[in-house]
Design an enzyme around this catalytic site. Structure first.
Site, PDB file in Angstrom:
ATOM      1  N   CYS A 220       0.850  -1.369  -0.030  1.00 23.56           N
ATOM      2  CA  CYS A 220       0.384   0.097   0.272  1.00 23.56           C
ATOM      3  C   CYS A 220       0.706   1.378   0.070  1.00 23.56           C
ATOM      4  O   CYS A 220       0.655   2.144  -0.689  1.00 23.56           O
ATOM      5  CB  CYS A 220      -0.981  -0.323   1.203  1.00 23.56           C
ATOM      6  SG  CYS A 220      -2.020  -0.825   1.655  1.00 23.56           S
TER       7      CYS A 220
ATOM      8  N   ASP B 299     -20.822  12.661 -14.784  1.00 20.00           N
ATOM      9  CA  ASP B 299     -21.629  12.278 -14.250  1.00 20.00           C
ATOM     10  C   ASP B 299     -22.165  11.290 -13.589  1.00 20.00           C
ATOM     11  O   ASP B 299     -23.710  11.230 -12.551  1.00 20.00           O
ATOM     12  CB  ASP B 299     -22.904  11.526 -15.623  1.00 20.00           C
ATOM     13  CG  ASP B 299     -22.200  10.519 -15.613  1.00 20.00           C
ATOM     14  OD1 ASP B 299     -21.351   9.972 -15.748  1.00 20.00           O
ATOM     15  OD2 ASP B 299     -22.633   9.166 -16.583  1.00 20.00           O
TER      16      ASP B 299
END
Length: 223
Positions: A46, A139
């Protein structure tokens, strides 16, 4: 089934982050967005991923993409971990990550978005978050998702490549072939008749001859 499917309106969740509380749609505004999840703070893969994401943040900004990460630890942990990430990048002490990290210590978002990896557990036997990538359009609908197991790090250059494809194909009636990179030839959609294609793509169309005789491999310069 948990998770978000392509074309779905992405949940307008509220969350605590390293920049304070956000409402996701407000955070995105009119931009594209990329949300990438991580199994846990202070873990090796990570750290390399978030470091690479930080290095590439100007490229995401160029493409009008807002970045946000998620990990199943607290804001306090995220802020401490961020210092390690910037040190991994050899940045000066005091440098800050160019994007926020969501705190999902109760795993509520991870469950809602289908992010948990059933095979990888933490020291307490709880499922870790998988390495999910969600790309959201202006959107607020999901345009792409990629799901890696906790043990496999992602390729952030590939994420930029798919964003370039998504943004191009959102505006132009083309598709991008295998291994496509910006500036290379694109493909004419099979549902466009030849006469209409000739008008749409005045730079010309080349067709690959195939044993079937079907003229479906049609290429044109990137519009």
């Amino acid at each position: 089934m948990p998770g978000v499917l392509l074309g779905d309106l992405f949940p307008n969740f509220e969350a605590e982050t390293t920049i304070g509380k956000i409402k996701f749609h407000d955070f995105l505004g009119d931009s594209w967005g990329i949300l990438f999840s991580h199994p846990r703070d202070y873990t090796p893969v990570c750290t390399t991923e978030l470091g690479r994401a930080a290095k590439l943040s100007p490229e995401f900004t160029k493409r009008n993409v807002k970045m946000i990460a998620l990990s199943i630890d607290s804001v306090k942990d995220h802020l401490g971990w961020s210092k390690d990430i910037m040190a991994y990048n050899n940045e000066a002490p005091g440098s800050t990550l160019p994007y926020p990290i969501i705190a999902d210590d109760k795993r509520e978002l991870s469950v809602m978005l289908g992010m948990l990896d059933p095979d990888e557990k933490d020291k307490d036997g709880m499922p870790l978050t998988a390495r999910c990538v969600f790309i959201i359009g202006p959107d607020k609908r999901l345009k792409l998702s990629i799901l890696y197991p906790a043990t496999t790090g992602r390729n952030f250059d590939e994420l930029l490549r798919v964003i370039d494809s998504l943004q191009l194909t959102a505006k132009k009636r083309v598709a991008t072939p295998v291994d496509w990179k910006p500036g290379e030839q694109v493909m004419v959609l099979p549902n466009i008749p030849e006469e209409e294609a000739a008008a749409l793509f005045p730079s010309g169309i080349s067709t690959k001859e195939l044993p079937s005789g079907k003229k479906y491999l049609r290429y044109t310069p990137q519009p």
